[in-house]
Write a protein that holds these residues in place. Sequence first.
Motif, short mmCIF file in Angstrom:
data_model
loop_
_atom_site.label_atom_id
_atom_site.label_comp_id
_atom_site.label_asym_id
_atom_site.label_seq_id
_atom_site.Cartn_x
_atom_site.Cartn_y
_atom_site.Cartn_z
N LEU A 275 158.41 -90.25 -3.05
CA LEU A 275 157.50 -89.22 -2.54
C LEU A 275 156.33 -89.88 -1.82
CD1 LEU A 275 156.51 -86.30 -2.26
CD2 LEU A 275 155.55 -86.49 -4.58
N ALA A 276 155.80 -90.95 -2.39
CA ALA A 276 154.68 -91.66 -1.76
C ALA A 276 155.06 -92.18 -0.38
CB ALA A 276 154.24 -92.82 -2.66
N ALA A 277 156.34 -92.52 -0.20
CA ALA A 277 156.81 -93.03 1.09
C ALA A 277 157.20 -91.91 2.05
CB ALA A 277 158.00 -93.96 0.87
N GLY A 278 157.03 -90.64 1.62
CA GLY A 278 157.27 -89.53 2.51
C GLY A 278 158.57 -88.80 2.31
N HIS A 279 159.34 -89.14 1.27
CA HIS A 279 160.60 -88.45 1.00
C HIS A 279 160.34 -87.23 0.12
CE1 HIS A 279 162.97 -91.69 2.73
NE2 HIS A 279 162.25 -92.56 2.02
N LEU A 280 160.93 -86.11 0.48
CA LEU A 280 160.77 -84.89 -0.31
C LEU A 280 161.98 -84.60 -1.19
CD1 LEU A 280 159.05 -82.55 2.31
CD2 LEU A 280 158.00 -84.06 0.61
N ASP A 281 163.10 -85.25 -0.92
CA ASP A 281 164.28 -85.17 -1.78
C ASP A 281 164.41 -86.53 -2.44
OD1 ASP A 281 166.81 -85.12 -2.94
OD2 ASP A 281 167.66 -83.90 -1.34
N LEU A 282 164.28 -86.57 -3.76
CA LEU A 282 164.19 -87.83 -4.48
C LEU A 282 165.53 -88.29 -5.05
CD1 LEU A 282 160.90 -87.05 -6.45
CD2 LEU A 282 161.18 -87.82 -4.08
N HIS A 283 166.61 -87.61 -4.69
CA HIS A 283 167.92 -87.98 -5.21
C HIS A 283 168.35 -89.32 -4.63
CE1 HIS A 283 172.26 -87.81 -6.05
NE2 HIS A 283 171.95 -86.94 -6.99
N SER A 284 169.02 -90.13 -5.46
CA SER A 284 169.39 -91.49 -5.04
C SER A 284 170.38 -91.49 -3.87
CB SER A 284 169.99 -92.25 -6.22
OG SER A 284 171.15 -91.60 -6.70
N ALA A 285 171.11 -90.39 -3.69
CA ALA A 285 172.04 -90.34 -2.57
C ALA A 285 171.34 -90.09 -1.24
CB ALA A 285 173.08 -89.23 -2.80
N ARG A 286 170.08 -89.64 -1.29
CA ARG A 286 169.40 -89.27 -0.05
C ARG A 286 168.09 -90.00 0.19
NH1 ARG A 286 172.14 -85.15 -1.99
NH2 ARG A 286 170.54 -84.53 -3.44
N SER A 287 167.63 -90.76 -0.77
CA SER A 287 166.45 -91.59 -0.56
C SER A 287 166.49 -92.76 -1.53
CB SER A 287 165.15 -90.79 -0.74
OG SER A 287 165.05 -90.27 -2.06
N GLN A 288 165.95 -93.88 -1.09
CA GLN A 288 165.96 -95.09 -1.90
C GLN A 288 164.53 -95.60 -2.09
OE1 GLN A 288 168.81 -96.42 -3.36
NE2 GLN A 288 169.58 -94.45 -2.61
N VAL A 289 164.31 -96.36 -3.16
CA VAL A 289 163.02 -97.01 -3.36
C VAL A 289 162.84 -98.05 -2.26
CG1 VAL A 289 161.66 -98.47 -4.90
CG2 VAL A 289 163.09 -96.64 -5.85
N ASP A 290 161.76 -97.91 -1.52
CA ASP A 290 161.47 -98.79 -0.38
C ASP A 290 160.58 -99.93 -0.87
OD1 ASP A 290 160.63 -100.03 1.93
OD2 ASP A 290 160.40 -98.16 3.07
N LYS A 291 161.19 -101.07 -1.15
CA LYS A 291 160.41 -102.19 -1.69
C LYS A 291 159.44 -102.78 -0.68
CE LYS A 291 164.06 -103.01 -3.88
NZ LYS A 291 165.24 -102.27 -4.40
N ALA A 292 159.79 -102.73 0.60
CA ALA A 292 158.87 -103.21 1.63
C ALA A 292 157.62 -102.33 1.66
CB ALA A 292 159.54 -103.23 3.00
N PHE A 293 157.81 -101.03 1.52
CA PHE A 293 156.67 -100.10 1.45
C PHE A 293 155.81 -100.42 0.23
CE2 PHE A 293 155.26 -96.24 -0.80
CZ PHE A 293 154.27 -95.80 0.07
N LEU A 294 156.45 -100.66 -0.91
CA LEU A 294 155.69 -100.97 -2.13
C LEU A 294 154.96 -102.30 -2.00
CD1 LEU A 294 158.18 -99.80 -4.91
CD2 LEU A 294 156.07 -98.68 -4.16
N ALA A 295 155.56 -103.25 -1.32
CA ALA A 295 154.88 -104.54 -1.10
C ALA A 295 153.61 -104.34 -0.27
CB ALA A 295 155.83 -105.52 -0.41
N ASP A 296 153.71 -103.53 0.78
CA ASP A 296 152.53 -103.25 1.61
C ASP A 296 151.47 -102.52 0.80
OD1 ASP A 296 153.56 -104.46 3.86
OD2 ASP A 296 154.36 -102.61 4.70
N LEU A 297 151.91 -101.57 -0.02
CA LEU A 297 150.96 -100.81 -0.84
C LEU A 297 150.29 -101.74 -1.85
CD1 LEU A 297 150.03 -97.87 -1.02
CD2 LEU A 297 151.77 -97.48 -2.77
N ALA A 298 151.05 -102.66 -2.42
CA ALA A 298 150.49 -103.60 -3.39
C ALA A 298 149.45 -104.50 -2.75
CB ALA A 298 151.60 -104.44 -4.02
N ARG A 299 149.67 -104.86 -1.49
CA ARG A 299 148.68 -105.69 -0.80
C ARG A 299 147.31 -105.00 -0.75
NH1 ARG A 299 153.23 -106.60 2.72
NH2 ARG A 299 153.90 -108.80 2.67
N THR A 300 147.34 -103.67 -0.58
CA THR A 300 146.06 -102.94 -0.54
C THR A 300 145.38 -102.96 -1.90
OG1 THR A 300 146.96 -100.74 -1.13
CG2 THR A 300 147.05 -101.38 1.20
N GLY A 301 146.14 -103.25 -2.96
CA GLY A 301 145.58 -103.33 -4.30
C GLY A 301 145.28 -104.74 -4.75
#
Length: 369
Positions: A275-301
């Motif tokens: 959801l944080a990455a902009g996905h509104l359907d959280l099912h594994s068949a239609r969206s995946q955990v974006d580790k690159a997005f999380l890495a960028d977010l972690a940099r801000t922290g």
Amino acid sequence: MNAEAQGGRSAQLKHTGLRPGWTTGACATAATTAAYTALLTGDFPDPVSITLPKGQTPAFALAVEELTTEGASAGVVKDAGDDPDVTHGALVRSTVRKLPPGSGVVFRAGPGVGTVTLPGLPLEVGEPAVNPVPRRLMREHVERVAAEYGAAGDVEITVSVDHGEEIARSTWNGRLGILGGLSILGTTGVVVPYSCSAWIDSIRRGVDVARAAGLTHVAGCTGSTSERTVRAEYDLPDIALLDMGDFAGAVLKYVRRHPVDRLTICGGFAKLSKLAAGHLDLHSARSQVDKAFLADLARTGGADEDLAARIATANTGLEVLRLCEAAGVPLGDLVAARAREEALTVLRGAPVAVDVLCIDRAGVVVGRG
């Protein structure tokens, strides 16, 4: 019938008209209970009843029975209800063998059950892919049978699934490093049937019932663990709890048109990172955990480049969360805050206050936004 009786999570399930089923964990527990009973008494209980985490006591017919001098085996055919589950109809077997006193309960992976080969799952590398709640259920039922017949309860449980390695090719197990077969899963023992249109309709009904009852605070929960967390945090009545599942967008879009004063969104860290990455359907068949997005977010922290690189190549969202917790990077809070921003974007200025709770598998809050 009053509004309280029509609302809440159980009412949503009834409203879908879909038949629930039983998880592989529930089937393995039933097979284990029958096998251990036969090992101690010489007779297989058929059907065999078990007690699930929420108190249900389903009975399972046995498809396989075998008693030898080495141990006892029993098998149950999984019924997933109306859910299009790839394991529907699979034969889940459990073989129970006595161990020396003091050994406790030991789990083994038989044919068709995978082995964990990568970090980031709730099991250690090298362990059979029998998840924590099914393990707990099997231990509890072994203890009950042992107490009934005056045994020590020290046993080896080997769980297998006929054709499980072939079935596992239709799952994400290989990508997660679970090799050789399926995972034995389930936190409640119950398979909630999945139908997009029916479930979204049930979400809308849940919002309508809550509003009709005069409630001003509702919570969209991704599952039973997040529901328990919301209860503990806010002491909301059943009628205020929406079984959102993977349909975050459905909740937000309907609440946009039918506002309540406050909406809480609660779910697992990995799901809400979507959801944080902009996905509104959280099912594994239609969206995946974006580790690159999380890495960028972690940099801000405050994450350094070494940590960011480890996040980007992590196996699972759980592994990402553990890496950040160890480094003191508040990624849970960052994900919750970004998920809240996405929710407010979908709400388009509707008069709804939003807060987000990220939780781990145990229901502990690891992020607030």
